[in-house]
Design a protein around this motif. Structure first.
Motif, PDB file in Angstrom:
ATOM      1  N   PRO A 167      -5.813   5.206   2.142  1.00 26.60           N
ATOM      2  CA  PRO A 167      -4.854   4.304   2.781  1.00 26.60           C
ATOM      3  C   PRO A 167      -3.701   3.965   1.844  1.00 26.60           C
ATOM      4  O   PRO A 167      -3.886   3.825   0.627  1.00 26.60           O
ATOM      5  CB  PRO A 167      -5.694   3.056   3.095  1.00 26.60           C
ATOM      6  CG  PRO A 167      -7.105   3.564   3.168  1.00 26.60           C
ATOM      7  CD  PRO A 167      -7.183   4.652   2.139  1.00 26.60           C
ATOM      8  N   LEU A 168      -2.497   3.872   2.412  1.00 26.44           N
ATOM      9  CA  LEU A 168      -1.325   3.503   1.623  1.00 26.44           C
ATOM     10  C   LEU A 168      -1.279   1.979   1.506  1.00 26.44           C
ATOM     11  O   LEU A 168      -1.228   1.271   2.500  1.00 26.44           O
ATOM     12  CB  LEU A 168      -0.051   4.015   2.287  1.00 26.44           C
ATOM     13  CG  LEU A 168       0.046   5.532   2.510  1.00 26.44           C
ATOM     14  CD1 LEU A 168       1.432   5.889   3.039  1.00 26.44           C
ATOM     15  CD2 LEU A 168      -0.255   6.302   1.242  1.00 26.44           C
ATOM     16  N   MET A 169      -1.272   1.495   0.261  1.00 23.76           N
ATOM     17  CA  MET A 169      -1.313   0.064   0.017  1.00 23.76           C
ATOM     18  C   MET A 169       0.034  -0.433  -0.505  1.00 23.76           C
ATOM     19  O   MET A 169       0.818   0.315  -1.091  1.00 23.76           O
ATOM     20  CB  MET A 169      -2.425  -0.271  -0.984  1.00 23.76           C
ATOM     21  CG  MET A 169      -3.799   0.264  -0.587  1.00 23.76           C
ATOM     22  SD  MET A 169      -4.354  -0.298   1.051  1.00 23.76           S
ATOM     23  CE  MET A 169      -4.693  -2.034   0.703  1.00 23.76           C
ATOM     24  N   ASN A 170       0.296  -1.712  -0.292  1.00 20.24           N
ATOM     25  CA  ASN A 170       1.538  -2.343  -0.722  1.00 20.24           C
ATOM     26  C   ASN A 170       1.627  -2.363  -2.250  1.00 20.24           C
ATOM     27  O   ASN A 170       0.707  -2.822  -2.927  1.00 20.24           O
ATOM     28  CB  ASN A 170       1.604  -3.773  -0.161  1.00 20.24           C
ATOM     29  CG  ASN A 170       2.953  -4.412  -0.342  1.00 20.24           C
ATOM     30  OD1 ASN A 170       3.529  -4.392  -1.421  1.00 20.24           O
ATOM     31  ND2 ASN A 170       3.462  -5.003   0.725  1.00 20.24           N
ATOM     32  N   THR A 171       2.735  -1.861  -2.772  1.00 25.18           N
ATOM     33  CA  THR A 171       2.917  -1.780  -4.224  1.00 25.18           C
ATOM     34  C   THR A 171       2.886  -3.158  -4.871  1.00 25.18           C
ATOM     35  O   THR A 171       2.332  -3.333  -5.967  1.00 25.18           O
ATOM     36  CB  THR A 171       4.246  -1.086  -4.563  1.00 25.18           C
ATOM     37  OG1 THR A 171       4.257   0.212  -3.961  1.00 25.18           O
ATOM     38  CG2 THR A 171       4.429  -0.954  -6.071  1.00 25.18           C
ATOM     39  N   TYR A 172       3.463  -4.148  -4.198  1.00 23.81           N
ATOM     40  CA  TYR A 172       3.577  -5.486  -4.786  1.00 23.81           C
ATOM     41  C   TYR A 172       2.411  -6.394  -4.417  1.00 23.81           C
ATOM     42  O   TYR A 172       2.128  -7.362  -5.115  1.00 23.81           O
ATOM     43  CB  TYR A 172       4.897  -6.130  -4.337  1.00 23.81           C
ATOM     44  CG  TYR A 172       6.096  -5.285  -4.671  1.00 23.81           C
ATOM     45  CD1 TYR A 172       6.582  -5.224  -5.982  1.00 23.81           C
ATOM     46  CD2 TYR A 172       6.717  -4.512  -3.698  1.00 23.81           C
ATOM     47  CE1 TYR A 172       7.669  -4.420  -6.300  1.00 23.81           C
ATOM     48  CE2 TYR A 172       7.812  -3.716  -4.013  1.00 23.81           C
ATOM     49  CZ  TYR A 172       8.283  -3.671  -5.313  1.00 23.81           C
ATOM     50  OH  TYR A 172       9.353  -2.878  -5.632  1.00 23.81           O
ATOM     51  N   GLU A 173       1.732  -6.060  -3.312  1.00 25.58           N
ATOM     52  CA  GLU A 173       0.536  -6.803  -2.899  1.00 25.58           C
ATOM     53  C   GLU A 173      -0.587  -5.795  -2.686  1.00 25.58           C
ATOM     54  O   GLU A 173      -0.854  -5.355  -1.568  1.00 25.58           O
ATOM     55  CB  GLU A 173       0.801  -7.582  -1.607  1.00 25.58           C
ATOM     56  CG  GLU A 173       1.874  -8.650  -1.726  1.00 25.58           C
ATOM     57  CD  GLU A 173       1.428  -9.835  -2.565  1.00 25.58           C
ATOM     58  OE1 GLU A 173       0.204  -9.991  -2.764  1.00 25.58           O
ATOM     59  OE2 GLU A 173       2.292 -10.603  -3.016  1.00 25.58           O
ATOM     60  N   PRO A 174      -1.262  -5.373  -3.762  1.00 26.21           N
ATOM     61  CA  PRO A 174      -2.249  -4.284  -3.693  1.00 26.21           C
ATOM     62  C   PRO A 174      -3.365  -4.492  -2.680  1.00 26.21           C
ATOM     63  O   PRO A 174      -3.974  -3.525  -2.225  1.00 26.21           O
ATOM     64  CB  PRO A 174      -2.814  -4.249  -5.123  1.00 26.21           C
ATOM     65  CG  PRO A 174      -1.738  -4.853  -5.966  1.00 26.21           C
ATOM     66  CD  PRO A 174      -1.101  -5.898  -5.118  1.00 26.21           C
ATOM     67  N   ALA A 175      -3.628  -5.714  -2.274  1.00 27.50           N
ATOM     68  CA  ALA A 175      -4.695  -5.972  -1.311  1.00 27.50           C
ATOM     69  C   ALA A 175      -4.204  -5.794   0.125  1.00 27.50           C
ATOM     70  O   ALA A 175      -5.011  -5.832   1.056  1.00 27.50           O
ATOM     71  CB  ALA A 175      -5.242  -7.389  -1.500  1.00 27.50           C
ATOM     72  N   GLU A 176      -2.893  -5.581   0.309  1.00 28.67           N
ATOM     73  CA  GLU A 176      -2.331  -5.436   1.646  1.00 28.67           C
ATOM     74  C   GLU A 176      -1.939  -3.990   1.921  1.00 28.67           C
ATOM     75  O   GLU A 176      -1.455  -3.282   1.032  1.00 28.67           O
ATOM     76  CB  GLU A 176      -1.098  -6.340   1.802  1.00 28.67           C
ATOM     77  CG  GLU A 176      -1.397  -7.821   1.709  1.00 28.67           C
ATOM     78  CD  GLU A 176      -0.149  -8.660   1.939  1.00 28.67           C
ATOM     79  OE1 GLU A 176       0.912  -8.067   2.232  1.00 28.67           O
ATOM     80  OE2 GLU A 176      -0.246  -9.893   1.814  1.00 28.67           O
ATOM     81  N   TYR A 177      -2.127  -3.572   3.164  1.00 29.15           N
ATOM     82  CA  TYR A 177      -1.733  -2.224   3.564  1.00 29.15           C
ATOM     83  C   TYR A 177      -0.215  -2.150   3.698  1.00 29.15           C
ATOM     84  O   TYR A 177       0.442  -3.128   4.092  1.00 29.15           O
ATOM     85  CB  TYR A 177      -2.369  -1.854   4.910  1.00 29.15           C
ATOM     86  CG  TYR A 177      -3.860  -1.605   4.827  1.00 29.15           C
ATOM     87  CD1 TYR A 177      -4.366  -0.311   4.794  1.00 29.15           C
ATOM     88  CD2 TYR A 177      -4.753  -2.669   4.773  1.00 29.15           C
ATOM     89  CE1 TYR A 177      -5.736  -0.082   4.717  1.00 29.15           C
ATOM     90  CE2 TYR A 177      -6.122  -2.453   4.690  1.00 29.15           C
ATOM     91  CZ  TYR A 177      -6.602  -1.159   4.658  1.00 29.15           C
ATOM     92  OH  TYR A 177      -7.951  -0.937   4.573  1.00 29.15           O
ATOM     93  N   THR A 178       0.335  -0.992   3.360  1.00 30.30           N
ATOM     94  CA  THR A 178       1.767  -0.779   3.550  1.00 30.30           C
ATOM     95  C   THR A 178       2.074  -0.749   5.040  1.00 30.30           C
ATOM     96  O   THR A 178       1.432  -0.014   5.800  1.00 30.30           O
ATOM     97  CB  THR A 178       2.208   0.545   2.913  1.00 30.30           C
ATOM     98  OG1 THR A 178       1.956   0.481   1.495  1.00 30.30           O
ATOM     99  CG2 THR A 178       3.682   0.817   3.149  1.00 30.30           C
ATOM    100  N   ALA A 179       3.039  -1.521   5.485  1.00 33.49           N
ATOM    101  CA  ALA A 179       3.397  -1.543   6.903  1.00 33.49           C
ATOM    102  C   ALA A 179       4.019  -0.207   7.302  1.00 33.49           C
ATOM    103  O   ALA A 179       4.847   0.335   6.571  1.00 33.49           O
ATOM    104  CB  ALA A 179       4.391  -2.677   7.167  1.00 33.49           C
ATOM    105  N   PRO A 180       3.624   0.348   8.464  1.00 35.15           N
ATOM    106  CA  PRO A 180       4.185   1.626   8.925  1.00 35.15           C
ATOM    107  C   PRO A 180       5.626   1.454   9.417  1.00 35.15           C
ATOM    108  O   PRO A 180       5.907   1.430  10.614  1.00 35.15           O
ATOM    109  CB  PRO A 180       3.248   2.042  10.068  1.00 35.15           C
ATOM    110  CG  PRO A 180       2.046   1.169   9.937  1.00 35.15           C
ATOM    111  CD  PRO A 180       2.530  -0.107   9.333  1.00 35.15           C
ATOM    112  N   ASP A 181       6.539   1.316   8.480  1.00 41.37           N
ATOM    113  CA  ASP A 181       7.940   1.042   8.772  1.00 41.37           C
ATOM    114  C   ASP A 181       8.693   2.354   8.944  1.00 41.37           C
ATOM    115  O   ASP A 181       8.818   3.135   7.993  1.00 41.37           O
ATOM    116  CB  ASP A 181       8.541   0.223   7.628  1.00 41.37           C
ATOM    117  CG  ASP A 181       9.999  -0.138   7.840  1.00 41.37           C
ATOM    118  OD1 ASP A 181      10.554   0.215   8.894  1.00 41.37           O
ATOM    119  OD2 ASP A 181      10.578  -0.773   6.938  1.00 41.37           O
TER     120      ASP A 181
END
Length: 336
Positions: free
Chosen positions: A312-326
Motif C-alpha cells: 500500500p502507498l502510504m503518506n510520506t508525512y503521515e506514515p500511518a495514513e494511506y496516500t489519497a488516490p488523487d
C-alpha cells in the motif's frame, strides 16, 4: 492444417475488490449537483468482492451509480442517452484489468476484452453530447496506466468534437480495505506453473532477485494473505489460463503430444502461439502445459499462477495514513 482457433482467457482476482445483483440501473437517492457518474462495469465471481466494494465506496459520494453495463459501447450509449442539457464533470469506470490481458470490460456484447488491438478492430458508437474538454474520465482498473497504447485507444473512443482527459494509475486499486475505503498499492509479481508451486521460500528468493531495489520482507509477504496492520504488505494469487485449438483436415494429421517438452516444441514451432506468449511476457516454463487429441482437433492448455505482493502507498508525512488516490498527483495517475 485447416485452421487454428486461439482462445486466451484470464481470471484476475483483486483482494478486497462486484455485486452479482441483476438490477440494470441504480442511482443514488442523493441530489446530483453535477453531472457525474460511476459505472460499476463488472460482476463479482466467487469470493471476489471488487465491484461490490467499489459500489459501497462510491455510494458514500454525491454521484450517480450505474450497474450491469459491462461493455464499452453500452457505456457510451448510456452517456449519450442521459446527457440531456448538462455536461459530464467526472465519469468513473470500474473494471478489472491486468498488465497481460487488458481490461475485463468488453468492446460490445458480441465483442472481446478491451485491448489496444481490439479497440483498433472494432467500430464503436461515438459520444455525441455531454462531453467537454474539462470532462475527466477516471478508470479504476489495476495497473492500466502502464498500458499507454490501450489508454490512447480509449481516449480516441471517448473523443468526439472535443477531447476529454483520461486518468489511470499504474498501481492497483483496492476498495474497502480494512483501513481505507480506497487506496493504491504497488504490485510485485512472481509466477509458477499452476499446482506446481516450488514453495514460498524459493518464490521469495526469486522475487527478491527480480526486484533487488525493493527492501521488503518477501517471505512474510508471501505468507500473508490479508492486511494485518495499516500499510502492511500482503499477497494473493490468481491464474491466467490459455486454451488453444488446432483443427486439421484429417484426424490422421493430428499430433499426439504426450509430454511437456513435446508440447513446448510444438508451440515454439507455431508463429501465432509464440507471438501470443511474447505479448503476454510470461516465460513458457511458468505455465503448466497439457494437451489432448480429439479426432482432427488438437487441444493445448496452459495455466500459470501469478503470485502478487501488494505494498500500500502510504503518506510520506503521515506514515500511518494511506496516500489519497488523487488523480491530479502525477506520481499516482497518468493523464492521457
Amino acid at each position: 492444417m485447416k485452421s487454428l482457433v486461439i482462445l486466451l482467457s484470464s481470471c484476475f482476482i483483486i483482494i478486497s475488490c462486484g455485486d452479482s445483483s441483476t438490477d440494470y440501473l441504480e442511482e443514488t437517492t442523493k441530489s446530483i449537483q453535477k453531472q457525474s457518474v460511476v459505472f460499476i462495469a463488472g460482476t463479482d465471481k466467487g469470493d471476489n468482492s471488487f465491484y461490490k466494494n467499489a459500489k459501497a465506496h462510491f455510494s458514500q459520494q454525491n454521484i450517480t451509480i450505474v450497474k450491469d453495463l459491462h461493455t464499452l459501447d453500452a457505456i457510451v450509449s448510456w452517456l449519450n442517452n442521459n446527457a440531456d442539457s448538462k455536461v459530464y464533470d467526472q465519469i468513473h469506470i470500474v473494471s478489472h484489468s491486468n498488465p497481460w490481458r487488458g481490461m475485463a470490460l468488453l468492446t460490445s456484447e458480441d465483442g472481446v476484452r478491451i485491448t489496444a488491438t481490439s479497440l483498433k478492430n472494432r467500430t464503436l458508437p461515438k459520444l455525441n453530447g455531454g462531453i467537454t474538454e474539462n470532462t475527466k474520465i477516471i478508470l479504476h482498473s489495476c495497473g492500466l496506466g502502464v498500458n499507454k497504447n490501450l489508454m490512447k485507444g480509449l481516449k480516441l473512443a471517448f473523443s468526439s468534437d472535443v477531447t476529454p482527459t483520461l486518468y489511470a494509475s499504474e498501481y492497483y486499486n483496492v476498495f474497502e480495505g480494512k483501513y481505507a475505503s480506497h487506496y493504491l498499492a504497488q504490485p510485485f509479481y512472481v509466477f509458477y506453473p499452476t499446482a506446481n508451486s516450488p514453495g514460498n521460500k524459493m518464490l521469495s528468493q526469486e522475487i527478491a532477485m527480480k526486484y533487488p531495489n525493493a527492501n521488503l520482507d518477501w517471505l512474510t509477504a508471501l505468507d500473508t494473505q490479508e492486511e494485518r496492520t495499516s500499510g502492511a504488505i500482503y499477497s494473493y494469487r490468481f491464474n491466467i489460463p490459455i486454451d488453444w485449438e488446432f483443427v486439421f483436415e484429417d484426424a490422421s494429421e493430428t499430433p499426439h503430444l504426450d509430454n511437456t517438452d513435446r508440447i513446448i516444441d510444438y508451440i515454439l514451432e507455431n508463429e501465432e502461439c509464440s507471438f501470443v506468449l511474447y505479448e503476454l511476457g510470461i516465460p513458457m516454463e511458468k505455465f503448466r502445459w497439457t494437451s489432448r487429441s480429439e479426432g482432427n482437433v488438437l487441444k493445448i492448455q496452459g495455466k500459470t499462477t501469478v503470485l502478487t505482493v501488494l505494498m500500500p502507498l502510504m503518506n510520506t508525512y503521515e506514515p500511518a495514513e494511506y496516500t489519497a488516490p488523487d488523480i491530479t498527483h502525477a506520481r499516482l495517475y497518468s493523464q492521457f
